[in-house]
Motif scaffolding. Structure first.
Motif, PDB file in Angstrom:
ATOM      1  N   TYR A 147       0.815  -1.208   0.000  1.00 30.39           N
ATOM      2  CA  TYR A 147       0.000   0.000   0.000  1.00 30.39           C
ATOM      3  C   TYR A 147       0.853   1.264   0.000  1.00 30.39           C
ATOM      4  O   TYR A 147       0.588   2.184  -0.782  1.00 30.39           O
ATOM      5  CB  TYR A 147      -0.961  -0.033   1.196  1.00 30.39           C
ATOM      6  N   ASP A 149       3.748   1.726  -1.162  1.00 27.78           N
ATOM      7  CA  ASP A 149       4.392   1.926  -2.464  1.00 27.78           C
ATOM      8  C   ASP A 149       3.458   2.605  -3.452  1.00 27.78           C
ATOM      9  O   ASP A 149       3.910   3.155  -4.475  1.00 27.78           O
ATOM     10  CB  ASP A 149       4.853   0.586  -3.056  1.00 27.78           C
ATOM     11  N   GLN A 150       2.156   2.583  -3.165  1.00 37.17           N
ATOM     12  CA  GLN A 150       1.182   3.228  -4.042  1.00 37.17           C
ATOM     13  C   GLN A 150       0.852   4.657  -3.595  1.00 37.17           C
ATOM     14  O   GLN A 150      -0.069   5.273  -4.137  1.00 37.17           O
ATOM     15  CB  GLN A 150      -0.110   2.408  -4.078  1.00 37.17           C
ATOM     16  N   GLN A 153       0.175   7.314  -6.251  1.00 37.55           N
ATOM     17  CA  GLN A 153      -1.114   7.162  -6.925  1.00 37.55           C
ATOM     18  C   GLN A 153      -2.258   7.613  -6.025  1.00 37.55           C
ATOM     19  O   GLN A 153      -3.205   8.264  -6.486  1.00 37.55           O
ATOM     20  CB  GLN A 153      -1.324   5.699  -7.336  1.00 37.55           C
ATOM     21  N   TYR A 154      -2.198   7.248  -4.751  1.00 44.04           N
ATOM     22  CA  TYR A 154      -3.249   7.666  -3.827  1.00 44.04           C
ATOM     23  C   TYR A 154      -3.346   9.193  -3.772  1.00 44.04           C
ATOM     24  O   TYR A 154      -4.446   9.767  -3.817  1.00 44.04           O
ATOM     25  CB  TYR A 154      -2.972   7.151  -2.418  1.00 44.04           C
TER      26      TYR A 154
END
Length: 285
Positions: A147, A149-150, A153-154
Motif C-alpha cells: 500500500y 508503495d502506491q 497514486q493515492y
C-alpha cells in the motif's frame, strides 16, 4: 563454512534479512548470500558476506550453494506456476547437504485460505513436511509496502480503490518480516514450527485516514465489488487477467483471510509491529 544462507539475497526481503543478521552481530563470514546475479551482490560481498551463485531454475547449481550451511532461509520464488518445482529443488538440495533447519517464507493461513497465491505455498509446505528436514514456516501476511508503495497514486487521485468490504488486513512492513526471519534462523527451536505472521490490522478506510493525516492531502477509500474493481483496473491499463487476480486478492481480504489475531510476529521479533502511521511517514519521506 557459513552458518546461515539466504536465497534470493539481492531481493528486497533478502537484503533486509542479511542486513539485520549483520546488525545483530552475526559475523559476515557466517553468512552466505545465494543469488542469481553475483554482480548485484557487490555491496554484500564488500561487507564480507560470501556470495554463492545459484538459481531456482537450475537444480544443478543448488547443492554447491547450500553446502556446509547449517540454517537456510528459503525466500519463496516470484514466478507463478513454477514455485513448487523451484522450492522442491532447494529443499532436496538442503536435505542432501544435511542442512539442520530450513526456514520458508509462506503465506498467511496457507492451508485454509482461498487466496490465489496460496496453493503453491501450501504445496511447498507439504514437500517440506515430507522431506525429513527440521523446518520453520513463516506464514507472512501482506506487506504494508503493498500500500505505501502506491502512495503517489493515492495522492494523485485522492482515492484508494478496493473490494475488501470493510474487512481488515494484518499487514506488516518488510523489515518486520525480515526481523522474524532473522529470529527464526538464529533461535533454538524444538522440532518444527509454523508461525502465522501479521501486524496490527487496519481497514482501507483507516488506511485512507492515515494517508490523509500524514500527508495533509485528503484521500478517501472507495469500496467496490470485486467485478467493479477488476473493471476499474482494466480501465487504467491492466490486462483482464491481472485485474481479475488483483480483485481476487481483495476478495480474500473481504472474507477475512488476510487478517490474523495471532501475536506470533511480535513474539518473534520482541516488539510490536511497525505502526501503519510510521510506515506511511517513511514512504512519504
Amino acid at each position: 563454512m557459513p552458518t546461515y544462507a539466504v536465497t534470493g539475497a539481492t531481493g528486497r526481503l533478502g537484503r533486509l534479512v542479511i542486513g539485520q543478521l549483520l546488525d545483530t552481530g552475526v559475523p559476515a563470514a557466517d553468512i552466505a548470500a545465494i543469488v542469481r546475479s553475483p554482480e548485484k551482490a557487490a555491496d554484500l560481498a564488500a561487507r564480507g558476506v560470501e556470495i554463492r551463485k545459484a538459481t531456482y531454475d537450475d537444480p544443478s547449481t543448488l547443492p554447491g550453494a547450500v553446502a556446509g550451511v547449517r540454517r537456510l532461509l528459503l525466500i519463496s520464488g516470484d514466478t507463478p506456476g513454477q514455485r513448487v518445482a523451484q522450492h522442491t529443488a532447494v529443499i532436496e538440495a538442503a536435505t542432501l547437504a544435511g542442512v539442520e533447519r530450513l526456514v520458508y517464507t509462506s503465506i498467511l493461513k496457507a492451508d485454509t485460505t482461498t487466496n490465489p497465491l496460496a496453493p503453491e505455498h501450501k504445496a511447498t509446505e507439504e514437500v517440506l513436511a515430507a522431506s525429513g528436514l527440521a523446518y520453520t514456516v513463516l506464514r507472512n501476511g501482506w506487506y504494508t509496502e503493498n500500500y505505501t508503495d502506491q502512495l503517489p497514486q493515492y495522492l494523485g487521485s485522492g482515492t484508494i480503490l478496493g473490494a475488501t468490504g470493510g474487512s481488515k488486513v494484518s499487514a506488516a512492513t518488510r523489515a518486520d518480516y525480515a526481523a522474524a526471519a532473522v529470529a527464526a534462523l538464529t533461535r533454538e527451536e524444538d522440532g518444527n514450527a509454523v508461525y502465522e505472521l501479521g501486524g496490527t490490522a487496519f481497514t482501507f478506510d483507516e488506511l485512507a485516514e492515515t494517508v490523509t493525516e500524514v500527508t495533509g492531502t485528503t484521500v478517501v477509500h472507495r469500496d467496490l465489488s470485486a467485478a467493479e474493481l477488476a473493471s476499474a483496473l482494466e480501465n487504467v491499463g491492466l490486462d483482464a487477467g491481472t485485474a481479475g487476480f488483483v480483485a481476487a486478492l481483495d476478495h480474500s481480504i473481504a472474507i477475512g483471510e488476510l487478517a490474523t489475531d495471532s501475536d506470533d510476529l511480535s513474539r518473534l521479533i520482541g516488539r510490536p509491529s511497525t505502526p501503519l502511521r510510521d510506515a506511511v511517514r517513511a514512504a512519504r519521506a
